[in-house]
Design an enzyme around this catalytic site. Structure first.
Site, short mmCIF file in Angstrom:
data_model
loop_
_atom_site.label_atom_id
_atom_site.label_comp_id
_atom_site.label_asym_id
_atom_site.label_seq_id
_atom_site.Cartn_x
_atom_site.Cartn_y
_atom_site.Cartn_z
N ASN A 1 -14.87 47.37 -93.00
CA ASN A 1 -15.73 46.14 -92.71
C ASN A 1 -15.45 45.12 -93.81
O ASN A 1 -16.55 44.24 -93.82
CB ASN A 1 -17.07 46.76 -92.65
CG ASN A 1 -17.34 47.57 -91.49
OD1 ASN A 1 -16.64 47.57 -90.52
ND2 ASN A 1 -18.32 48.19 -91.48
N GLY B 1 -25.51 48.54 -95.59
CA GLY B 1 -25.32 49.84 -95.34
C GLY B 1 -23.99 50.40 -94.94
O GLY B 1 -24.03 51.63 -94.94
N ASP B 2 -22.97 49.42 -94.85
CA ASP B 2 -21.59 50.31 -94.28
C ASP B 2 -20.58 49.14 -94.88
O ASP B 2 -19.75 48.87 -93.97
CB ASP B 2 -21.68 50.32 -92.86
CG ASP B 2 -20.50 51.26 -92.26
OD1 ASP B 2 -19.89 52.16 -92.99
OD2 ASP B 2 -20.21 51.16 -91.18
N LEU B 3 -20.58 48.81 -96.10
CA LEU B 3 -19.43 47.90 -96.65
C LEU B 3 -18.30 48.83 -96.92
O LEU B 3 -17.99 49.19 -98.20
CB LEU B 3 -19.72 47.19 -97.76
CG LEU B 3 -20.90 46.08 -97.48
CD1 LEU B 3 -21.76 45.69 -98.49
CD2 LEU B 3 -20.44 45.06 -96.67
#
Length: 358
Positions: free
Chosen positions: A223, A217-219
């Site tokens: 990150n 959901g947040d690559l």
């Protein structure tokens, strides 16, 4: 990354307080400590007497309330690590727990914060690294591999990943309308409004046809850690921040990755095809997903720009990090919108279909 917590939920622990937490809960005597950037949490880089490095992560009080979800995020990290993916993992406390809850007053009344000691992973963020197009192919392939691996995750608590209300989900792009006042007076507001309208008419009706499963959901470029290898190339050495782990559409994961990897790339239009080629080597898109990719990438740009500005007003002490996307994102989203869906998609899908892995 909750935008709607009624109080200031961001932790504000001092270096001394973080040092005490590491000793109290983990038996780690800290010899060096420094802060690391974070959107809504607090991260500390700590080193113990033997020279081992860790990351002490203190979650914001809002997300700390859902201990079942935090436990599942921690499980997913270790699960991926066991399957050869370089995810950060949690270190047990002295009593064998993978997280502990700390109640304190950071200046906004007593609140409870989840504390975890995480393994330290080598490398720099992709945002800081001059990655090549071939590297981006391998990032796309790895991101798809993460999601296919998570299909095998087993837990009695998987239902907590049904997080339809999360503002950052690409299924909730229309929710941006409630935050557009932060863009008042900015010509970008017009572009954001147009993207939302196009999303509602061209993406929302297709979502039921998208392939779905557990996604990170947040690559983002913050990150994903990389380390240099031969001939100026880089490979992924770390996957960070599982706070947006959810059941979602796989094409959302792809769009998010493409969007963030465009930010610091000197040739941002070359990013989409390379990442797409890597992704489709593992998980081919269906026609509706292909037709929605452009607007999904733009949707994430708009989310990051609008929510970044909203949160920068709410947490001015973290303004620089919260507005990271704005540095190049405003120019990129404006240029993409001017180019239009047909031209950008032609570039991405032609590059992907002719991509050669070296």
């Amino acid at each position: 990354m909750d935008n709607e917590s009624p109080v200031n939920s961001r932790p504000e622990f001092s270096l001394q307080e973080a040092t005490k937490l590491a000793l109290l809960h983990y038996g780690v005597t800290v010899t060096k400590i420094s802060t690391l950037p974070s959107y809504m949490d607090q991260n500390f880089l700590v080193m113990d007497e033997p020279g081992t490095r860790y990351v002490l992560k203190i979650m914001n009080s809002e997300e700390s309330k859902n201990t079942t979800l935090l436990g599942l995020q921690t499980l997913a990290m270790s699960f991926l690590r066991c399957h050869g993916i370089p995810a950060q993992t949690a270190v047990p406390t002295t009593t064998g727990q993978l997280m502990t809850m700390e109640e304190t007053d950071c200046g906004h009344g007593a609140q409870t914060y989840c504390v975890r000691l995480m393994t330290y992973l080598p490398g720099k963020t992709i945002a800081q690294s001059p990655v090549k197009t071939q590297d981006l192919y391998h990032v796309g392939k790895l991101v798809a591999t993460i999601d296919t691996t998570l299909q095998q995750l087993v837990s009695p608590n998987l239902d907590v990943l049904e997080r339809d209300g999360v503002l950052w989900s690409l299924s909730n792009v229309p929710h941006l309308e409630g935050y557009l006042s932060v863009m008042d007076g900015d010509p970008l507001q017009k572009v954001v409004k147009e993207v939302i309208e196009q999303y509602k008419s061209h993406v929302q009706p297709k979502i039921n046809t998208f392939q779905k499963g557990i996604i990170h959901g947040d690559l983002s470029d913050q990150n994903l850690l990389v380390t240099p290898v031969d001939s100026g190339h880089h490979e992924v050495s770390g996957i960070l921040d599982f706070s947006l782990l959810m059941n979602g559409c796989y094409v959302f994961e792809l769009a998010i990755t493409i969007m963030y990897l465009m930010l610091e790339n000197p040739c941002p239009l070359d990013v989409g095809g390379a990442v797409l080629a890597g992704w489709e080597s593992i998980m081919p898109l269906n026609n509706d997903e292909k037709d929605s990719l452009f607007l999904l990438v733009l949707g994430r740009f708009c989310q990051s720009l609008v929510y970044g500005r909203y949160n920068a007003k709410k947490y001015p002490d973290n303004k620089e990090y919260l507005l990271t996307t704005a540095k190049s994102g405003i120019r990129l989203v404006t240029n993409l919108w001017k180019m239009g869906k047909t031209e950008v998609e032609r570039k991405w899908f032609t590059d992907a279909s002719t991509f050669t892995v070296s």
